[in-house]
Scaffold this motif. Structure first.
Motif, PDB file in Angstrom:
ATOM      1  N   UNK A   1       0.821  -1.210   0.000  1.00 19.20           N
ATOM      2  CA  UNK A   1       0.000   0.000   0.000  1.00 19.20           C
ATOM      3  C   UNK A   1       0.860   1.268   0.000  1.00 19.20           C
ATOM      4  N   UNK A   2       1.868   1.285   0.880  1.00 17.47           N
ATOM      5  CA  UNK A   2       2.688   2.484   0.988  1.00 17.47           C
ATOM      6  C   UNK A   2       3.598   2.664  -0.219  1.00 17.47           C
ATOM      7  N   UNK A   3       4.062   1.574  -0.805  1.00 18.46           N
ATOM      8  CA  UNK A   3       4.851   1.671  -2.040  1.00 18.46           C
ATOM      9  C   UNK A   3       4.015   2.284  -3.157  1.00 18.46           C
ATOM     10  N   UNK A   4       2.779   1.836  -3.288  1.00 15.59           N
ATOM     11  CA  UNK A   4       1.887   2.379  -4.319  1.00 15.59           C
ATOM     12  C   UNK A   4       1.556   3.843  -4.047  1.00 15.59           C
ATOM     13  N   UNK A   5       1.320   4.175  -2.785  1.00 20.97           N
ATOM     14  CA  UNK A   5       0.996   5.558  -2.445  1.00 20.97           C
ATOM     15  C   UNK A   5       2.190   6.478  -2.693  1.00 20.97           C
ATOM     16  N   UNK A   6       3.381   6.000  -2.375  1.00 23.62           N
ATOM     17  CA  UNK A   6       4.570   6.823  -2.611  1.00 23.62           C
ATOM     18  C   UNK A   6       4.786   7.031  -4.101  1.00 23.62           C
ATOM     19  N   UNK A   7       4.622   5.987  -4.893  1.00 23.33           N
ATOM     20  CA  UNK A   7       4.771   6.126  -6.348  1.00 23.33           C
ATOM     21  C   UNK A   7       3.758   7.117  -6.903  1.00 23.33           C
ATOM     22  N   UNK A   8       2.538   7.102  -6.352  1.00 20.70           N
ATOM     23  CA  UNK A   8       1.495   8.010  -6.829  1.00 20.70           C
ATOM     24  C   UNK A   8       1.753   9.454  -6.425  1.00 20.70           C
ATOM     25  N   UNK A   9       2.628   9.672  -5.433  1.00 23.43           N
ATOM     26  CA  UNK A   9       2.905  11.036  -4.971  1.00 23.43           C
ATOM     27  C   UNK A   9       3.849  11.795  -5.907  1.00 23.43           C
ATOM     28  N   UNK A  10       4.362  11.110  -6.936  1.00 25.10           N
ATOM     29  CA  UNK A  10       5.279  11.757  -7.862  1.00 25.10           C
ATOM     30  C   UNK A  10       6.640  12.009  -7.262  1.00 25.10           C
ATOM     31  N   UNK A  11       7.293  10.983  -6.723  1.00 25.25           N
ATOM     32  CA  UNK A  11       8.570  11.199  -6.024  1.00 25.25           C
ATOM     33  C   UNK A  11       9.660  11.712  -6.953  1.00 25.25           C
ATOM     34  N   UNK A  12      10.522  12.517  -6.389  1.00 28.03           N
ATOM     35  CA  UNK A  12      11.660  13.070  -7.114  1.00 28.03           C
ATOM     36  C   UNK A  12      12.939  12.763  -6.354  1.00 28.03           C
ATOM     37  N   UNK A  13      14.096  12.793  -7.029  1.00 27.15           N
ATOM     38  CA  UNK A  13      15.364  12.608  -6.315  1.00 27.15           C
ATOM     39  C   UNK A  13      15.516  13.632  -5.192  1.00 27.15           C
ATOM     40  N   UNK A  14      16.172  13.211  -4.124  1.00 25.32           N
ATOM     41  CA  UNK A  14      16.257  14.017  -2.909  1.00 25.32           C
ATOM     42  C   UNK A  14      17.662  14.590  -2.751  1.00 25.32           C
ATOM     43  N   UNK A  15      17.732  15.845  -2.331  1.00 22.65           N
ATOM     44  CA  UNK A  15      18.994  16.503  -1.993  1.00 22.65           C
ATOM     45  C   UNK A  15      18.874  17.039  -0.564  1.00 22.65           C
ATOM     46  N   UNK A  16      19.850  16.708   0.271  1.00 23.47           N
ATOM     47  CA  UNK A  16      19.912  17.284   1.618  1.00 23.47           C
ATOM     48  C   UNK A  16      20.677  18.591   1.534  1.00 23.47           C
TER      49      UNK A  16
END
Length: 228
Positions: free
Chosen positions: A186-201
Motif C-alpha cells: 500500500x505504501x509503495x503504491x501511495x509513494x509512487x502516486x505522490x510523484x517522487x523526485x530525487x532528494x537533496x539534503x
C-alpha cells in the motif's frame, strides 16, 4: 518538564515528500499540527502512533537532553556552524522498504557523503549532550545489541551511529508479520502516486520535545551555498 533536542533532516515544507510523509504519519512537525491521513490506505492511525511523536524525518543526531552547563543557544550555534560549512548531499531516489518490522523510506543507493554527514552531526553535537539516564539506556535495549552496539550506545548515547548508521524515514511503527507485506504494498503504491523526485539534503533541522509531546521544529539551517 524534560526537554529533548534532535538534529534531523526534514524535507522542505510544501514539497511532495513532506506532504506524503506528514499525511502517512498524521502530523506535521514544522507546523506542530495534526494532518489528516490519506483515504484508501487502511487504518494508518493504528500503525503510526509511535512514529507520529517524532514526525516525518531522518535522524542525524538522536534525541538528547542538554548537559547541565549547555544552553539551547549553544546547540543552535553549533548546528548552524556545522550547516554553514557543509555542501549539499545528493541522495537520489528513495523507496519504501522493510527495516526489520518497520517500514521506512530509504535511498536506493546511499552515497558515501551521507554517512560522513551523519558522523559529523553526531560528533559536533555530542559535547552538549547529557549522559544517558538509566531509563534512557534501558529504552535502547542494550541486551539485544552486539558488543559494538553497546559500545556505541555507551559512548555516543545511541547505537546506530557511524558504521551502524542507515538513513531512513520511518513510516510505521513495528508491524506484526501478518499484514506487513500488505502495508508495504500500500505504501509503495501511495509513494509512487505522490510523484517522487530525487532528494537533496541542503539543510539540517533542530527540533525539540517537551515531555511526551510531539517533536516540533525549532530552526531549519541551510547548508553553505544552499537556499531555502
Amino acid at each position: 518538564m524534560t526537554r529533548r533536542y534532535a538534529l534531523y533532516w526534514l524535507p522542505a515544507p510544501g514539497s511532495g515528500l513532506a506532504a506524503f510523509g506528514n499525511a502517512v504519519l498524521g502530523y506535521d512537525n514544522v507546523a506542530g499540527a495534526p494532518v489528516p491521513h490519506p483515504d484508501g490506505l487502511g487504518d494508518l492511525a493504528a500503525v503510526t502512533a509511535g512514529a507520529r511523536i517524532y514526525g516525518f524525518h531522518a535522524t542525524l543526531k538522536a534525541p538528547m537532553r542538554l548537559a547541565p552547563a549547555a544552553e539551547e543557544a549553544d546547540l543552535l550555534a553549533t548546528a548552524r556552524d556545522l550547516a554553514a560549512g557543509h555542501p549539499p548531499v545528493s541522495l537520489g531516489p528513495l523507496r519504501v522498504a522493510a527495516l526489520g518490522p518497520f517500514l521506512a523510506l530509504v535511498p536506493e543507493a546511499p552515497p558515501p557523503e551521507l554517512g560522513l554527514l551523519a558522523a559529523e552531526c553526531v560528533a559536533a553535537l555530542d559535547p552538549l549532550r547529557a549522559p544517558l539516564s538509566e531509563a534512557e539506556r534501558a529504552k535502547r535495549r542494550p541486551e539485544h545489541l552486539d558488543p559494538r552496539g553497546r559500545a556505541l550506545l555507551a559512548r555516543w548515547g545511541y547505537p546506530y551511529v557511524f558504521e551502524a548508521f542507515r538513513f531512513h524515514m520511518t513510516l510505521t511503527d513495528a508491524l506484526p508479520e501478518p499484514g506487513r507485506a500488505a502495508w508495504l504494498r500500500r505504501l509503495t503504491e501511495a509513494y509512487a502516486a505522490s510523484g517522487p523526485e530525487p532528494v537533496v539534503i541542503d539543510a539540517v533541522c533542530l527540533l525539540s520535545q517537551d515531555g511526551s509531546e510531539p517533536f516540533r521544529l525549532l530552526a531549519r539551517l541551510p547548508f553553505g551555498g544552499a537556499h531555502g
